[in-house]
Write a protein that holds these residues in place. Structure first.
Motif, PDB file in Angstrom:
ATOM      1  N   GLY A   8       2.263  -3.849 -14.083  1.00  7.59           N
ATOM      2  CA  GLY A   8       2.770  -2.851 -13.139  1.00  7.59           C
ATOM      3  C   GLY A   8       3.754  -3.506 -12.185  1.00  7.59           C
ATOM      4  N   GLY A   9       3.536  -3.312 -10.885  1.00 10.68           N
ATOM      5  CA  GLY A   9       2.351  -2.906 -10.138  1.00 10.68           C
ATOM      6  C   GLY A   9       1.064  -3.499 -10.719  1.00 10.68           C
ATOM      7  N   ASP A  10       0.022  -2.796 -10.417  1.00  8.20           N
ATOM      8  CA  ASP A  10      -1.281  -3.297 -10.814  1.00  8.20           C
ATOM      9  C   ASP A  10      -2.063  -2.211 -11.539  1.00  8.20           C
ATOM     10  OD1 ASP A  10      -3.922  -4.309 -10.882  1.00  8.20           O
ATOM     11  OD2 ASP A  10      -3.429  -5.653  -9.219  1.00  8.20           O
ATOM     12  N   LYS A  37      10.505  -1.936  -7.737  1.00  8.72           N
ATOM     13  CA  LYS A  37       9.690  -0.881  -8.336  1.00  8.72           C
ATOM     14  C   LYS A  37       8.400  -0.640  -7.573  1.00  8.72           C
ATOM     15  CE  LYS A  37       9.162  -1.166 -12.987  1.00  8.72           C
ATOM     16  NZ  LYS A  37      10.130  -0.487 -13.807  1.00  8.72           N
ATOM     17  N   VAL A  38       7.791  -1.761  -7.154  1.00  6.10           N
ATOM     18  CA  VAL A  38       6.440  -1.673  -6.596  1.00  6.10           C
ATOM     19  C   VAL A  38       6.467  -0.880  -5.293  1.00  6.10           C
ATOM     20  CG1 VAL A  38       4.576  -3.067  -5.615  1.00  6.10           C
ATOM     21  CG2 VAL A  38       5.703  -3.788  -7.713  1.00  6.10           C
ATOM     22  N   ALA A  39       5.507   0.005  -5.160  1.00  9.36           N
ATOM     23  CA  ALA A  39       5.357   0.839  -3.960  1.00  9.36           C
ATOM     24  C   ALA A  39       6.522   1.791  -3.767  1.00  9.36           C
ATOM     25  CB  ALA A  39       5.196  -0.012  -2.711  1.00  9.36           C
ATOM     26  N   ASP A  53       1.655   0.805  -8.057  1.00 14.54           N
ATOM     27  CA  ASP A  53       0.938   0.497  -6.824  1.00 14.54           C
ATOM     28  C   ASP A  53       0.220  -0.846  -6.977  1.00 14.54           C
ATOM     29  OD1 ASP A  53      -0.006   0.817  -4.288  1.00 14.54           O
ATOM     30  OD2 ASP A  53      -1.538   2.296  -4.785  1.00 14.54           O
ATOM     31  N   CYS A  54      -0.010  -1.504  -5.864  1.00 11.50           N
ATOM     32  CA  CYS A  54      -0.807  -2.737  -5.832  1.00 11.50           C
ATOM     33  C   CYS A  54      -1.680  -2.655  -4.592  1.00 11.50           C
ATOM     34  CB  CYS A  54       0.091  -3.957  -5.696  1.00 11.50           C
ATOM     35  SG  CYS A  54       1.136  -4.208  -7.130  1.00 11.50           S
ATOM     36  N   PRO A  55      -2.872  -3.243  -4.609  1.00 14.56           N
ATOM     37  CA  PRO A  55      -3.751  -3.157  -3.441  1.00 14.56           C
ATOM     38  C   PRO A  55      -3.074  -3.733  -2.191  1.00 14.56           C
ATOM     39  CG  PRO A  55      -4.929  -4.115  -5.307  1.00 14.56           C
ATOM     40  CD  PRO A  55      -3.489  -4.003  -5.715  1.00 14.56           C
ATOM     41  N   THR A  56      -2.500  -4.919  -2.353  1.00 14.18           N
ATOM     42  CA  THR A  56      -1.749  -5.552  -1.269  1.00 14.18           C
ATOM     43  C   THR A  56      -0.345  -5.797  -1.795  1.00 14.18           C
ATOM     44  OG1 THR A  56      -3.666  -6.613  -0.232  1.00 14.18           O
ATOM     45  CG2 THR A  56      -1.548  -7.712   0.066  1.00 14.18           C
ATOM     46  N   LEU A  57       0.658  -5.488  -0.985  1.00 21.77           N
ATOM     47  CA  LEU A  57       2.032  -5.730  -1.425  1.00 21.77           C
ATOM     48  C   LEU A  57       2.438  -7.146  -1.034  1.00 21.77           C
ATOM     49  CD1 LEU A  57       3.634  -2.294  -0.527  1.00 21.77           C
ATOM     50  CD2 LEU A  57       2.726  -3.061  -2.724  1.00 21.77           C
ATOM     51  N   CYS A  58       2.712  -7.960  -2.041  1.00 20.50           N
ATOM     52  CA  CYS A  58       3.017  -9.372  -1.785  1.00 20.50           C
ATOM     53  C   CYS A  58       4.461  -9.491  -1.319  1.00 20.50           C
ATOM     54  CB  CYS A  58       2.834 -10.199  -3.057  1.00 20.50           C
ATOM     55  SG  CYS A  58       1.273  -9.876  -3.872  1.00 20.50           S
ATOM     56  N   ARG A  59       4.653 -10.246  -0.270  1.00 17.16           N
ATOM     57  CA  ARG A  59       6.013 -10.388   0.268  1.00 17.16           C
ATOM     58  C   ARG A  59       6.905 -11.122  -0.727  1.00 17.16           C
ATOM     59  NH1 ARG A  59       5.449  -6.344   3.104  1.00 17.16           N
ATOM     60  NH2 ARG A  59       7.648  -6.649   3.580  1.00 17.16           N
ATOM     61  N   HIS A  60       6.318 -11.914  -1.640  1.00 15.19           N
ATOM     62  CA  HIS A  60       7.108 -12.692  -2.599  1.00 15.19           C
ATOM     63  C   HIS A  60       7.281 -11.960  -3.923  1.00 15.19           C
ATOM     64  CE1 HIS A  60       2.825 -13.597  -3.182  1.00 15.19           C
ATOM     65  NE2 HIS A  60       3.143 -13.663  -4.474  1.00 15.19           N
ATOM     66  N   CYS A  61       6.952 -10.674  -3.960  1.00 22.41           N
ATOM     67  CA  CYS A  61       6.944  -9.947  -5.236  1.00 22.41           C
ATOM     68  C   CYS A  61       8.321  -9.951  -5.909  1.00 22.41           C
ATOM     69  CB  CYS A  61       6.506  -8.503  -5.010  1.00 22.41           C
ATOM     70  SG  CYS A  61       6.439  -7.574  -6.557  1.00 22.41           S
ATOM     71  N   THR A  62       8.309 -10.223  -7.184  1.00 20.03           N
ATOM     72  CA  THR A  62       9.562 -10.242  -7.943  1.00 20.03           C
ATOM     73  C   THR A  62       9.998  -8.824  -8.337  1.00 20.03           C
ATOM     74  OG1 THR A  62      10.634 -11.727  -9.488  1.00 20.03           O
ATOM     75  CG2 THR A  62       8.827 -10.462 -10.374  1.00 20.03           C
ATOM     76  N   THR A  89      -3.167  -8.320 -13.371  1.00 19.93           N
ATOM     77  CA  THR A  89      -3.695  -7.669 -12.172  1.00 19.93           C
ATOM     78  C   THR A  89      -3.984  -8.671 -11.063  1.00 19.93           C
ATOM     79  OG1 THR A  89      -5.610  -6.497 -11.254  1.00 19.93           O
ATOM     80  CG2 THR A  89      -5.990  -7.704 -13.289  1.00 19.93           C
ATOM     81  N   ARG A  90      -3.647  -8.288  -9.822  1.00 19.30           N
ATOM     82  CA  ARG A  90      -4.016  -9.158  -8.690  1.00 19.30           C
ATOM     83  C   ARG A  90      -5.257  -8.637  -7.973  1.00 19.30           C
ATOM     84  NH1 ARG A  90      -0.783 -12.142  -3.660  1.00 19.30           N
ATOM     85  NH2 ARG A  90      -1.988 -14.031  -4.004  1.00 19.30           N
ATOM     86  N   ASN A  91      -5.891  -7.614  -8.540  1.00 23.69           N
ATOM     87  CA  ASN A  91      -7.112  -7.090  -7.913  1.00 23.69           C
ATOM     88  C   ASN A  91      -8.171  -8.165  -7.665  1.00 23.69           C
ATOM     89  OD1 ASN A  91      -7.944  -3.878  -7.599  1.00 23.69           O
ATOM     90  ND2 ASN A  91      -6.040  -4.199  -8.702  1.00 23.69           N
ATOM     91  N   THR A 107      -4.645 -13.030 -13.740  1.00 23.27           N
ATOM     92  CA  THR A 107      -4.621 -12.654 -12.340  1.00 23.27           C
ATOM     93  C   THR A 107      -3.695 -13.589 -11.562  1.00 23.27           C
ATOM     94  OG1 THR A 107      -6.014 -12.048 -10.466  1.00 23.27           O
ATOM     95  CG2 THR A 107      -6.740 -13.949 -11.764  1.00 23.27           C
ATOM     96  N   HIS A 108      -3.764 -13.554 -10.239  1.00 19.69           N
ATOM     97  CA  HIS A 108      -2.723 -14.186  -9.422  1.00 19.69           C
ATOM     98  C   HIS A 108      -3.330 -14.673  -8.107  1.00 19.69           C
ATOM     99  CE1 HIS A 108       1.480 -13.215  -7.367  1.00 19.69           C
ATOM    100  NE2 HIS A 108       0.998 -14.376  -6.987  1.00 19.69           N
ATOM    101  N   TYR A 109      -3.867 -15.886  -8.143  1.00 19.87           N
ATOM    102  CA  TYR A 109      -4.296 -16.561  -6.904  1.00 19.87           C
ATOM    103  C   TYR A 109      -3.249 -17.626  -6.595  1.00 19.87           C
ATOM    104  CZ  TYR A 109      -9.033 -14.688  -7.646  1.00 19.87           C
ATOM    105  OH  TYR A 109     -10.118 -13.865  -7.828  1.00 19.87           O
TER     106      TYR A 109
HETATM  107  S1  SF4 Z   1       3.316  -6.712  -8.713  1.00 19.39           S
HETATM  108 FE1  SF4 Z   1       2.092  -8.576  -8.356  1.00 19.39          FE
HETATM  109  S2  SF4 Z   1       3.344  -9.810  -6.968  1.00 19.39           S
HETATM  110 FE2  SF4 Z   1       4.141  -7.696  -6.880  1.00 19.39          FE
HETATM  111  S3  SF4 Z   1       3.073  -6.763  -5.141  1.00 19.39           S
HETATM  112 FE3  SF4 Z   1       1.915  -6.314  -6.986  1.00 19.39          FE
HETATM  113  S4  SF4 Z   1       0.358  -7.925  -7.108  1.00 19.39           S
HETATM  114 FE4  SF4 Z   1       1.932  -8.616  -5.700  1.00 19.39          FE
END
Ligand code: SF4
Length: 395
Positions: A193-195, A160-162, A147-156, A224-226, A253-255
């Motif tokens: 993760g995820g996060d 798996k995520v979500a 899981d991640c707080p916000t799902l990034c549209r550019h996620c690699t 983590t992108r938290n 992290t990821h800004y």
């Molecule tokens: S794994 Fe990273 S890039 Fe992918 S949705 Fe989560 S925070 Fe965003």
């Protein structure tokens, strides 16, 4: 000073001069203006109230009919989930808002190119046990959450995520821990993760504690992108105590854009560093979002003020449905060229391509060697002035 004394953005005035603080904008609650502070600053409330449907989204941004239709198609493939905090950063009238582009589905996601891949970094191939990638000799990547707080549209890692069917189950976590215990060459563990900060404090404490009992593991990292999409997670004293307990921890992290560097984000990274973590940043180079030397320099300058070391700029991977975010590789090299020499080395990340097929990170940059004859090396500096350096005749 103790991090327990820095609890709100007002407390930052005890640490930083006014001219530094004023570079970080305060945020409003947007459509959640009636939500009491005790909820708004509670990370669990933020997770529970994520924006996941079009009706709520339409209260935040202006959408054309066409965008609404496209939204349904794209979110069915990779769902939308945005924390109220991150959604409150979106400019409602600007369809090119960098926060919107990273979090709201766009029709371009449906374009799957022939060169796109589900798992471009071959992370699944290099898994000795489910939930752990072991590629480099001395380090492993441990997927502790999907899981991640916000799902990034550019996620690699969209694959798996979500994805609830890929949820990191108890057995998977135990198998990963066992693998690390038995593999004595593992010196460095990246919990990602995820996060992993989406896990409960209790679960995170357990995982970090177990890793810390393994004698051959020295370096413990958290990805983590938290701090960017849910910075109020770092208002949780219990979490900070856990991180303090398991030091040394290097947190990455990821800004991606200066707009994400808010006063709340400053509070989050300040508390992390006061609790003993080093904090680094991994940016993804994204077309229309941060693909200019000016934006990248502004971002890196802000990160340094947040005590965050710019670590990597990643060339956008060949994951499915993110082709519209990709720039030419030369764009990343150009950004480094325009930063090196013009700002301090501390502000300059490494530009890397994560090699498709699992070849690992390949750093790229401008070529500063312009001639080599016998023991004379001709180098050029950031202003394209040339200088000769004489090497020893023999090693
Ligand atoms: S794994 Fe990273 S890039 Fe992918 S949705 Fe989560 S925070 Fe965003």
């Amino acid at each position: 000073m103790d991090w327990k004394k820095i609890r709100t953005t007002f407390d930052l005035e005890q640490l930083y001069p006014h001219h530094i603080l004023e570079k970080f904008h305060d945020t409003s609650k947007g459509i959640w203006s009636n939500v009491p502070d005790e909820n708004w600053y509670d990370w669990k409330w933020q997770l529970k109230n994520r924006v996941e449907d079009i009706e709520t989204l339409k209260k935040i941004i202006n959408m054309t009919k066409e965008e609404e239709v496209n939204f349904e198609k794209c979110s069915a493939k990779f769902k939308m989930s945005i924390t109220p905090y991150y959604a409150s950063l979106i400019d409602s009238t600007d369809s090119n808002c960098p926060v919107r582009m990273q979090s709201v589905p766009y029709s371009e996601e449906m374009n799957i190119l022939d060169t796109d891949m589900e798992d471009p970094l071959a992370e699944e191939r290099d898994m000795p046990v489910q939930g752990l990638t072991h590629r480099y000799p001395d380090r492993v990547l441990f997927y502790a959450s999907n899981d991640c707080p916000t799902l990034c549209r550019h996620c690699t890692r969209k694959r798996k995520v979500a994805n609830p069917s890929a949820e990191s189950q108890k057995k998977q976590i135990e198998d990963a821990l066992d693998y690390i215990r038995q593999t004595k060459t593992v010196r460095d563990v990246i919990v990602s993760g995820g996060d992993p900060l989406c896990l409960s404090n209790q679960k995170l404490d357990y995982i970090l504690g177990e890793i810390r009992t393994i004698k051959h593991v020295e370096v413990l990292r958290l990805g983590t992108r938290n701090p960017c999409t849910l910075p109020m997670r770092m208002r949780d004293d219990e979490l900070l105590s856990i991180l303090e307990k398991h030091q040394p921890i290097h947190l990455n992290t990821h800004y991606n854009h200066p707009k994400e560097c808010t006063r709340e984000a400053l509070l989050a990274t300040t508390r992390l560093s006061m609790a003993g973590c080093t904090v680094g940043n991994q940016t993804v180079l994204l077309k229309g979002i941060n693909d200019s030397p000016e934006i990248m320099t502004e971002l890196c300058h802000k990160l340094l003020l947040m005590k965050v070391r710019p670590y990597y700029i990643f060339q956008c991977d060949l994951s499915e449905g993110i082709g519209h975010f990709r720039t030419k590789v030369s764009k990343g090299v150009e950004i480094i060229e325009k930063m090196r020499g013009w700002t301090s080395g501390l502000a300059i990340p490494h530009f890397v391509v994560d090699a498709p097929g699992g070849g690992g990170k390949i750093p790229l940059g401008p070529n500063y060697v312009v001639g080599h004859k016998d023991n004379k090396l001709t180098l050029r500096n950031y202003e394209h002035k040339e200088y000769d350096y004489y090497e020893p005749e023999e090693d």
